[in-house]
Design an enzyme around this catalytic site. Structure first.
Site, PDB file in Angstrom:
ATOM      1  N   LYS A  83       0.854  -1.199   0.000  1.00  0.00           N
ATOM      2  CA  LYS A  83       0.000   0.000   0.000  1.00  0.00           C
ATOM      3  C   LYS A  83       0.884   1.242   0.000  1.00  0.00           C
ATOM      4  CE  LYS A  83      -4.007   1.892   2.584  1.00  0.00           C
ATOM      5  NZ  LYS A  83      -4.908   1.659   3.735  1.00  0.00           N
ATOM      6  N   SER A 158      -9.790   2.173   2.997  1.00  0.00           N
ATOM      7  CA  SER A 158      -8.937   2.940   2.105  1.00  0.00           C
ATOM      8  C   SER A 158      -7.992   2.055   1.310  1.00  0.00           C
ATOM      9  CB  SER A 158      -8.125   3.944   2.924  1.00  0.00           C
ATOM     10  OG  SER A 158      -7.230   3.237   3.789  1.00  0.00           O
ATOM     11  N   SER A 182      -9.819  -0.441   7.182  1.00  0.00           N
ATOM     12  CA  SER A 182      -9.298  -0.290   5.816  1.00  0.00           C
ATOM     13  C   SER A 182      -8.595  -1.512   5.242  1.00  0.00           C
ATOM     14  CB  SER A 182      -8.342   0.903   5.742  1.00  0.00           C
ATOM     15  OG  SER A 182      -9.045   2.082   6.000  1.00  0.00           O
TER      16      SER A 182
END
Ligand SMILES: [Zn+2]
Lengths: 509, 512
Positions: A83, A158, A182
């Site tokens: 990420k 997210s 997330s």
């Protein structure tokens, strides 16, 4: 030898076995993923940056070392996606924000160091809501990520980029960060597995902070076992993070090998089911409960009365900490810098204001303003102070619940993936997606989401969440793996097999 | 170009007839730990700008702090030496504000949970009176970076073409020591302020937790001053204590003992003028100007300065065990007052002599001088005599003159070895002060040396005896004190480079 194009469909554990057995090498495996990324990422926008050269260099190095007979980590040579919230030395890191466009960190996050040391080729950096604020990955400054099940839909947030990459077989494993869900909520809506370890179980050093007391790094994968494998690579004490737990990583891989549920007390949190949950989500959850019961688990109902305040507390604590963490983006030392349009010789303050206006998206601005307000001297006690009290009450609710049950379960998200654009105008509706995941972050306990099938009404995947007491991460892996085995047996194969193949869109040069 | 003009002031003695000053002193102390407060960067002074930095002290995205355990121990030792309570459990807090040389745009500090609180420091004034200053708290925090504003006339940010920031100082551990309001000092308030900072500095030095070099900013004082009307002659009366405090001003970063005293005194006179004129004091920060001896207005400051404090979520609480606190207590040096009594006895000084030494701020330096080999008497003579006079004239501390304890010990050695006499030693000291080198070097260069050759001395003595038959007659008649005239002449013959005692011995030997 297996056809390289099929390599991407293997689980990470199978990839590791194949590498160890010499059925294929890491370069082939990595290249297969890079090829698939090249073909499908223009459609999905799961990766913000692909480091083909770096990943292949690692793969070749691992292949050479393996050929030389070196003892390697079990996952050595299995590629991973990271990420874009984790700092990677020499590779741009943006946290999904225009503010950090083009910024290249001079250092690696601890988890990245650990991935490199274990020899996992890093495919690239995955898309995310800006500074991890959002539940749909529509708030990325670099465009939304699309859900591989239906490219008109969101992949959750997210960490939508990481989960979409795993769901679409662009990467077998990915790193996520979970501040209010997330990792788990994107896992649920993409039909994958995501785990949020106990707070402090994985180092946050080098992870761009959203809300320090809530943020947790964890694995994204397609099976519980794969998640456990990655968890063990990145977990464990880090002297650079003073909140990291000073204890060995829990034996989550070993736990994920158990299939026995007999005598396990599984608690259903009454506040996290029923009203507000989509019919198909609730139906799959109820079936899973029956399956657990059939396999010998003792099902109990537990009540956590203070969960009704969790959302309110979360949306005070998160913006407060975020407003402070994001104060460093002042355009003075790194990141985007723009001058105001109408000023000939602007002051530092004017440049800062113009840069922040241009660099931050609406959701980030909204939360900074909220947090700044909540921390202000006249309001601290009424807002931040109260929210911290609620947090204590939620932790006590969990403590009481864990006296009655070994693990707790609930649907991971109240609905399946919604259409891109559907909720962007209504922040409150968006926030509700994390209603079941937020309490675990407030209490610092571990949580895992695994697929529990697809909803009848829309054919989209649904997730089930397993929660365990702090530092007892093994329990959720054990129950998750047992339930996963039962479900896969019932379905006759993994849920991802039911996802339609993503169609590559033609990209004009 | 900005000028620092004095505002209207009232004479000090006159101000004190109507007002009672109340002080509050906040002293920032840079610790001498090898590494910074929250990272492993070195803390050495004078390194190339931005060479002692890392992602943590540069506040880069993702970087996290880790508390320096040595800094915490220093903080606890300081707290114990200031007779404070030590918190069993405390946290760091974030103080959020924008400052160009603060990399995270928040400072990691302590807010409502200081490591040490509720203590006192007994301060000895110039006449030997002991004044107790109560300590509110001592807390840990990190220093900011350092800006240099280039291109303007004043060196300040306004008018500068650009600014340079050095982050070597960012993250250096600081302890901020805050007094409770200091009341009851009356007209001695400026002296109390100076003596308090001096006593604190001596204490910190004895604890060996800081370099305590005020000129390098290791110790910086913010002086809060307010005036209230006088309730009578006695500043310590219960009646006076009932009078509410006035509005205060905070004079920032005063960095010498003498300046602390002067700045407090100036603010008392300035406040008095404003109040006498029917005005009210604006709560603000002030800047002290060493050269002009005045303060000028800084930024307005209100009680509502909103730093949006909240507990630092990236750090775990600090919870020193009671056993560790007691272990640290056992490492405390002898309390300064006891130490002074012991040294006075060791050195054989009278009370008056010891007070002179204290007033000259020369205890440490005398101790070092004696340790370097000088006699206590000689050490005292030099540091409280010639050097104290010189320091006073220059507005400096005796330790800032460029003469070291080793120099004085060397000088004393030359006198005791009979190489120099007293007046020659003074000339040598002049040379040392002028930067000509160490005492032996200066004596050599200036050709200062008592004549050891008895032959030359005897020739001179014979010559003077022959030239002064009348004086010789008096001495032979029993008036031994008349020898002084002959000694003076012999010394003149020898151009001062003779040992007067020896000359006297020779003359009397010849004539009696
Ligand atoms: Zn550093």
């Amino acid at each position: 030898m297996t056809n390289p194009t099929d390599l991407t469909r293997l689980t990470a554990a199978k990839m590791a076995d194949g590498l160890a057995a010499g059925e294929f090498n890491s370069e082939q495996l990595t290249q297969a993923h890079l090829d698939r990324i090249a073909r499908l990422n223009p459609t999905l926008n799961a990766f913000l940056l692909v480091d083909a050269e770096g990943a292949l260099a690692t793969a070749r190095d691992i292949d050479a070392r393996r050929a030389a007979g070196e003892q390697l980590h079990r996952l050595a040579g299995v590629p991973v996606a990271v990420k874009d919230i984790a700092c990677t030395e020499g590779l741009p890191t943006t946290a999904g924000s225009r503010t950090l466009q083009g910024w290249v960190p001079p250092y690696d996050a601890t988890i990245v160091t650990r991935l490199r040391e274990a020899g996992l080729p890093i495919l690239g950096k995955t898309n995310m809501d800006e500074f991890a604020m959002g539940s749909s990955t529509e708030h990325s400054a670099y465009g939304p990520t699309r859900n591989p099940w239906d490219t008109d839909r969101i992949p959750g947030g997210s960490g939508g980029g990481s989960s979409a990459a795993v769901a679409a077989f662009l990467a077998p494993l990915a790193i996520g960060s979970d501040t209010g869900g997330s990792i788990r909520q994107p896992a649920a809506v993409t039909g994958t597995v995501g785990a949020k370890p106990t707070y402090g179980g994985v180092s946050r050093y080098g992870i761009i902070a959203l809300a320090s007391s809530l943020d947790q790094i964890g694995p994204c994968a397609r099976t519980v076992e794969d998640a456990a494998l990655l968890h063990e690579v990145i977990g464990g004490h880090d002297p650079m993070d003073s909140t990291s737990i000073e204890a060995p990583v829990p034996a989550v891989l070993e736990a994920s090998a158990t299939r026995d549920l007999a005598g396990t007390r599984v608690g259903i949190v009454t506040e996290l089911t029923g009203e507000g949950y989509q019919a198909g989500v609730q139906a799959r959850f109820d079936e899973a409960v029956e399956l657990l019961r059939a396999r010998g688990a003792e099902i109990v109902e537990v009540s956590c009365p203070h969960f009704r305040y969790a959302m309110a507390a979360y949306y005070l604590i998160l913006p407060s900490e975020a407003s402070s963490n994001l104060a460093r983006y002042d355009a003075m030392r790194y990141g985007l810098r723009v001058g105001p349009d109408d000023v000939a010789s602007p002051s530092a303050e004017q440049v800062m204001a113009a840069s922040r206006d241009a660099g931050f998206g609406d959701e980030v601005k909204r939360r900074i303003i909220l947090g700044t307000y909540a921390l202000s001297s006249g309001y601290y006690d009424a807002y931040y102070g109260q929210a911290q009290k609620v947090r204590t009450l939620i932790a006590r609710d969990f403590e009481a619940a864990f006296e009655q049950a070994d693990v707790l379960i609930s649907p991971t998200a109240p609905t399946t993936a919604f259409k891109i654009g559907d909720k962007t105008e209504d922040p409150m509706a968006m926030y509700l997606n994390d209603i079941a995941t937020i309490p675990a972050n407030l209490a610092g306990i571990p949580g895992l989401s695994l697929p529990s099938g697809v909803a009848d009404e829309d054919g989209l995947p649904v997730g089930l969440q397993v929660l365990a007491p702090a530092t007892q991460d093994q329990r959720m892996y054990a129950v998750g793996a047992a339930l996963e085995a039962a479900l896969v047996e019932q379905w006759g194969g993994p849920v991802l097999d039911r996802a339609p193949e993503v169609e590559a869109t033609e990209v004009s040069a | 170009m900005s000028t620092q003009t004095a505002e209207a002031v009232v004479g000090y003695d006159e101000a004190l007839t109507r007002y009672d000053p109340v002080l509050g002193l906040e002293v920032h102390v840079e610790l001498n730990t090898a590494t910074k407060m929250f990272c492993g960067c070195a803390t050495g002074f004078g390194a190339e700008p931005n060479t002692q930095t890392c992602p943590v002290c540069l506040g880069l995205p993702g970087a996290l702090p880790v508390v320096n355990a040595t800094a915490v121990e220093s903080a606890i030792r300081i707290g114990l030496a200031l007779n404070c309570q030590i918190a069993e459990w405390c946290r760091f807090a974030r103080k959020n504000y924008f400052y160009p040389d603060m990399p995270k745009n928040f400072q990691t500090s302590q807010y409502d949970e200081p490591i040490a609180f509720d203590g006192y420091l007994d301060v000895e004034l110039s006449d030997g009176e002991v004044f107790r200053v109560e300590i509110e708290r001592a807390h840990m925090e990190e220093d900011t970076g350092k800006s240099t504003h280039v291109g303007g006339a004043t060196g300040r940010i306004h008018g500068a073409e650009y600014s340079l920031v050095d982050f070597n100082r960012a993250g250096i551990p600081l302890i901020e020591i805050v007094t409770k309001p200091i009341t009851g000092a009356g007209e001695r308030a400026p002296e109390v302020a100076k003596a308090y900072v001096g006593a604190l500095r001596d204490l910190l030095k004895a604890l060996a937790v800081s370099e305590v070099k005020m000129e390098q900013g290791n110790v910086r004082c913010d002086a809060n001053v307010s005036l209230r009307s006088r309730a009578g002659d006695d500043p310590t009366s219960a009646e006076q204590a009932q009078v509410p405090l006035g509005t205060r001003t905070e004079t920032k970063n005063v960095n010498s003992l003498r300046s602390v005293e002067r700045a407090v005194r100036y603010e008392i006179c300035r406040h008095a003028a404003v109040l006498d004129g029917g005005g009210s004091i604006l709560q603000e920060t002030r800047h002290w100007h060493e050269d002009t001896g005045v303060t000028t207005s800084g930024r307005p400051k209100s009680d509502a300065d909103d730093y949006r404090y909240f507990p630092e979520p990236d750090l775990v609480p600090v919870a020193p065990t009671r056993e560790r606190v007691e272990e640290l207590r056992a490492t405390l040096p002898e309390p300064p007052a006891e130490r002074r009594r012991r040294l006075q006895a060791d050195w054989g000084y009278s009370d008056l002599e010891m007070r002179d030494v204290l007033n000259a701020g020369a205890v440490e330096v005398i101790e070092e001088t004696v340790a370097a080999g000088a006699t206590p008497a000689a050490a005292r003579k030099w540091w409280t005599g010639e050097l104290a006079r010189r320091a006073n004239a220059e507005g400096a501390e005796v330790t800032e003159l460029g003469v070291t304890p080793a120099h004085i010990a060397e000088l004393d050695g030359l006198v005791r070895d009979g190489r120099l006499n007293d007046s020659m030693a003074r000339q040598v000291l002049e040379g040392v002060l002028a930067g000509e080198g160490g005492p032996t070097e200066v004596a050599d260069a200036r050709g200062l040396e008592l004549v050891q050759d008895d032959g030359a001395l005897e020739v001179a003595v014979d010559k003077v005896i022959e030239a002064n038959p009348d004086v010789v007659e008096k001495i032979r008649g029993g008036k031994v004190q008349a020898a002084g005239a002959l000694i003076g002449q012999v010394m003149k013959e020898m151009r001062g480079q003779a040992d007067a005692a020896k000359v006297r011995e020779l003359i009397l030997g010849r004539l009696t």
